[in-house]
Design a protein around this motif. Structure first.
Motif, mmCIF file in Angstrom:
data_model
loop_
_atom_site.group_PDB
_atom_site.id
_atom_site.type_symbol
_atom_site.label_atom_id
_atom_site.label_comp_id
_atom_site.label_asym_id
_atom_site.label_seq_id
_atom_site.Cartn_x
_atom_site.Cartn_y
_atom_site.Cartn_z
ATOM 1 N N LEU A 20 12.248 -28.769 -23.346
ATOM 2 C CA LEU A 20 12.503 -29.563 -24.797
ATOM 3 C C LEU A 20 13.144 -30.750 -24.390
ATOM 4 N N ALA A 21 14.329 -30.796 -23.483
ATOM 5 C CA ALA A 21 14.734 -31.876 -23.312
ATOM 6 C C ALA A 21 14.111 -32.933 -22.597
ATOM 7 N N VAL A 22 13.082 -32.728 -22.003
ATOM 8 C CA VAL A 22 12.249 -33.751 -21.287
ATOM 9 C C VAL A 22 11.274 -34.291 -22.149
ATOM 10 N N ARG A 23 10.778 -33.408 -23.150
ATOM 11 C CA ARG A 23 9.827 -33.819 -24.108
ATOM 12 C C ARG A 23 10.279 -34.681 -25.206
ATOM 13 N N MET A 24 11.730 -34.434 -25.414
ATOM 14 C CA MET A 24 12.423 -35.252 -26.448
ATOM 15 C C MET A 24 13.019 -36.647 -25.773
ATOM 16 N N ARG A 25 12.677 -37.096 -24.590
ATOM 17 C CA ARG A 25 13.427 -38.264 -24.098
ATOM 18 C C ARG A 25 12.957 -39.414 -25.146
ATOM 19 N N VAL A 179 19.785 -32.843 -32.052
ATOM 20 C CA VAL A 179 19.341 -31.611 -32.501
ATOM 21 C C VAL A 179 18.477 -31.638 -33.511
ATOM 22 N N ASP A 180 18.901 -32.254 -34.465
ATOM 23 C CA ASP A 180 17.945 -32.421 -35.835
ATOM 24 C C ASP A 180 16.611 -33.032 -35.528
ATOM 25 N N ARG A 181 16.745 -34.232 -34.615
ATOM 26 C CA ARG A 181 15.264 -34.751 -34.046
ATOM 27 C C ARG A 181 14.378 -33.621 -33.477
ATOM 28 N N ALA A 182 15.104 -32.946 -32.588
ATOM 29 C CA ALA A 182 14.247 -32.044 -31.895
ATOM 30 C C ALA A 182 13.716 -30.929 -32.794
ATOM 31 N N LEU A 183 14.406 -30.458 -33.856
ATOM 32 C CA LEU A 183 13.934 -29.505 -34.773
ATOM 33 C C LEU A 183 12.643 -30.116 -35.510
ATOM 34 N N THR A 184 12.565 -31.202 -35.787
ATOM 35 C CA THR A 184 11.598 -31.799 -36.749
ATOM 36 C C THR A 184 10.577 -32.488 -36.093
ATOM 37 N N ASP A 185 10.757 -33.059 -34.882
ATOM 38 C CA ASP A 185 9.685 -33.830 -34.085
ATOM 39 C C ASP A 185 8.672 -33.274 -33.483
ATOM 40 N N GLU A 186 7.535 -33.812 -33.684
ATOM 41 C CA GLU A 186 6.255 -33.198 -33.117
ATOM 42 C C GLU A 186 6.320 -32.768 -31.581
ATOM 43 N N ARG A 187 7.119 -33.765 -30.939
ATOM 44 C CA ARG A 187 7.301 -33.543 -29.448
ATOM 45 C C ARG A 187 8.118 -32.297 -29.134
ATOM 46 N N GLY A 188 8.835 -31.841 -30.189
ATOM 47 C CA GLY A 188 9.940 -31.042 -30.054
ATOM 48 C C GLY A 188 9.433 -29.543 -30.787
ATOM 49 N N TYR A 193 11.201 -24.360 -36.713
ATOM 50 C CA TYR A 193 12.591 -23.657 -36.532
ATOM 51 C C TYR A 193 13.480 -24.363 -37.465
ATOM 52 N N THR A 194 14.521 -23.606 -38.171
ATOM 53 C CA THR A 194 15.517 -24.347 -38.934
ATOM 54 C C THR A 194 17.031 -23.855 -38.092
ATOM 55 N N LEU A 195 17.917 -24.667 -38.432
ATOM 56 C CA LEU A 195 19.271 -24.088 -37.621
ATOM 57 C C LEU A 195 20.345 -24.182 -38.734
ATOM 58 N N THR A 196 20.765 -23.028 -38.840
ATOM 59 C CA THR A 196 21.971 -22.880 -39.979
ATOM 60 C C THR A 196 23.175 -23.584 -39.609
ATOM 61 N N GLU A 197 24.003 -23.738 -40.763
ATOM 62 C CA GLU A 197 25.170 -24.777 -40.261
ATOM 63 C C GLU A 197 26.025 -24.157 -39.352
ATOM 64 N N GLU A 198 26.280 -23.023 -39.384
ATOM 65 C CA GLU A 198 27.106 -22.193 -38.310
ATOM 66 C C GLU A 198 26.648 -22.374 -36.894
ATOM 67 N N GLY A 199 25.117 -22.158 -36.914
ATOM 68 C CA GLY A 199 24.531 -22.274 -35.593
ATOM 69 C C GLY A 199 24.648 -23.631 -35.013
ATOM 70 N N ALA A 200 24.430 -24.645 -36.024
ATOM 71 C CA ALA A 200 24.521 -25.935 -35.418
ATOM 72 C C ALA A 200 25.768 -26.287 -34.935
ATOM 73 N N ASP A 201 26.952 -26.027 -35.743
ATOM 74 C CA ASP A 201 28.124 -25.935 -35.098
ATOM 75 C C ASP A 201 28.539 -25.454 -33.874
ATOM 76 N N HIS A 202 28.010 -24.399 -33.652
ATOM 77 C CA HIS A 202 28.348 -23.720 -32.423
ATOM 78 C C HIS A 202 27.408 -24.466 -31.232
ATOM 79 N N LEU A 203 26.285 -24.892 -31.719
ATOM 80 C CA LEU A 203 25.531 -25.303 -30.720
ATOM 81 C C LEU A 203 26.309 -26.587 -30.275
ATOM 82 N N VAL A 204 26.775 -27.672 -30.992
ATOM 83 C CA VAL A 204 27.372 -28.766 -30.671
ATOM 84 C C VAL A 204 28.581 -28.706 -29.811
ATOM 85 N N ARG A 205 29.359 -27.610 -30.190
ATOM 86 C CA ARG A 205 30.459 -27.376 -29.748
ATOM 87 C C ARG A 205 30.183 -27.034 -28.060
ATOM 88 N N LEU A 206 29.291 -26.099 -27.987
ATOM 89 C CA LEU A 206 28.953 -25.710 -26.564
ATOM 90 C C LEU A 206 28.576 -26.786 -25.894
#
Length: 462
Positions: A20-25, A179-188, A193-206
């Motif tokens: 995903l990280a490569v596709r979303m470059r 993260v938001d771009r990867a969730l919606t972009d056709e390359r991603g 998928y959607t990401l809950t607010e708590e899930g997003a906070d945890h992901l950003v922190r990590l």
């Protein structure tokens, strides 16, 4: 060694097969997230790209800040032939082969080459020297990526011929944008998928400011959460072609992120109750001399992504408020920890913060310093601020002596022990005692010293 000539067909063929990280470059400089200091209008990198000028650049910054991305975008935008070497496994022979091919192509059809060397600090002096003729004669445009300080890891001749650009860790807003771009972009993930607010906070922190890590973790969490579920059976259109069924977007939660990354989500809101509760417990644990509890709360703050500078500031305050003169070196340790945060950053500075926490926790305690300054300020606010005694006033300007300024002043160094018998406090405050040492640590000795000094001072007649 890898060579890439970017075109739509090649991109389409590889679509969906890469991480995903490569596709979303990003495909253009405007799609790059963060690094605004390098990409703003008129910035050196943008001018190099927009003018399609030959270049030699070092990109220096932490992992996941976009070094490879910028090199790739530059190659796309300028239409140069892109060749990538990794300093981990490439040698002098590989470097010379790239340079020779670049010279050949330039001579034959004018094709220019962009050579990108990742982890360039791993090249030894001989390997770096092999790049010098190509950079100096501009047979290639060179971009070197490094996480190490180039002034220590790159030979001076190569560095002096190159532009050094420093990249910064992404902030939380930048990571959330990726993260938001990867969730919606056709390359991603294309809205599957959607990401809950708590899930997003945890992901950003990590992610810790690492854009690539954030997308890697998002992809892993999506796999853990399972595939989207069809809302209806496939159907056919008028021509008989199968129409794919609509799918319900899968919610990625903090639990999915935890399971994917094997890191528990710390429930800690940096602007809410948890922030104030944890920092309160942290301070009170140090004050209570419980080093283990204080380290636990320090770990919770660090794991939750609390600003280490905030933690360091609290340590400096409490080194004086709760320890003070009972162990003056505690303040020195706290300040040193704060400097370490600025100089080396996280995660290494967690060790320095922990050392300061242990020092303050185990040091003898005294609140005599904060009590002293607060009482003195209370007197000033209450109007107890008489005139400065005449013998202490400034006597250096013309006419001061005629006003009696400095008359009778006793120079402390002329007296035994460096203490002169004289009054210093204003009228009405001569008997006030603000600093009252405890019997803890160094202050036990200071009590005796203070009593001797006061005995001499009160013997003064002025």
């Amino acid at each position: 060694m890898s060579e890439t000539l970017f075109d739509a067909a090649g991109d389409e063929a590889a679509k969906g097969q890469e991480p995903l990280a490569v596709r979303m470059r990003p495909r253009t400089l405007d799609e790059v997230v963060g690094q605004g200091h390098l990409l703003g209008e008129g910035s050196p990198l943008r001018r190099l790209v927009e003018d399609d000028a030959p270049m030699s650049v070092f990109l220096w910054g932490p992992p996941g800040t976009g070094k490879t991305t910028l090199a790739t975008v530059v190659s796309r935008v300028t239409k140069r032939r892109f060749v990538e070497l990794s300093a981990v496994n490439a040698g002098v022979k590989d470097v010379r082969a790239v340079v020779d091919e670049a010279k050949r192509r330039m001579g034959m059809n004018g094709t220019r080459t962009l050579l990108f060397v990742d982890e360039v600090h791993r090249f030894n002096k001989t390997q770096q020297d092999a790049l010098l003729p190509a950079v100096e004669n501009r047979w290639v445009s060179f971009i070197g990526a490094t996480t190490e300080n180039p002034f220590f890891s790159v030979v001076s001749p190569l560095l002096s011929r190159s532009l050094l650009l420093s990249l910064e860790s992404l902030d939380d807003t930048d990571v959330r944008t990726l993260v938001d771009r990867a969730l919606t972009d056709e390359r991603g993930l294309d809205g599957r998928y959607t990401l809950t607010e708590e899930g997003a906070d945890h992901l950003v922190r990590l992610a810790g400011g690492d854009g690539r890590r954030s997308l890697t973790y998002l992809e892993a969490a999506a796999l853990v959460s399972g595939p989207p579920v069809a809302r209806q059976q496939p159907s056919t259109d008028a021509s008989g072609a199968v129409v794919p069924s609509a799918r319900e977007a899968v919610r990625i939660t903090a639990d999915h992120v935890e399971r994917a990354v094997d890191r528990h989500a710390v429930r800690y809101d940096r602007s809410g109750d948890q922030h104030y509760d944890v920092i309160s417990a942290f301070i009170k644990s140090m004050r209570g001399s419980d080093a283990d509890a204080a380290l636990h709360y320090l770990a919770r703050m660090v794991e939750a992504g609390e600003d280490p500078r905030f933690i360091a500031r609290r340590l400096i305050v409490h080194a004086s408020e709760d320890v003070g003169m009972a162990d003056p070196s505690a303040l020195q340790t706290a300040i040193a920890a704060a400097h370490a945060v600025e100089l080396i950053g996280m995660p290494e500075a967690r060790i320095n913060l922990a050392q300061a926490v242990i020092h303050i926790s185990l040091a003898p305690k005294s609140n005599a310093v904060i009590a002293a300054i607060d009482e003195a300020m209370a007197d000033v606010r209450a109007g107890r601020a008489g005139p400065v005694p005449a013998h202490l006033r400034d006597a250096h300007y013309k006419g001061a002596a005629d006003l009696g300024h400095g008359k009778g002043y006793r120079y402390a160094h002329d007296y035994p022990g460096g203490v002169a018998p004289q009054r210093h406090a204003p009228d009405g405050l001569t008997d006030r005692e603000y600093y009252r040492p405890t019997q803890h640590g160094t202050e036990r000795r200071l009590t005796e010293v203070l009593n001797k000094i006061k005995g001499v001072l009160r013997g003064g007649g002025n």
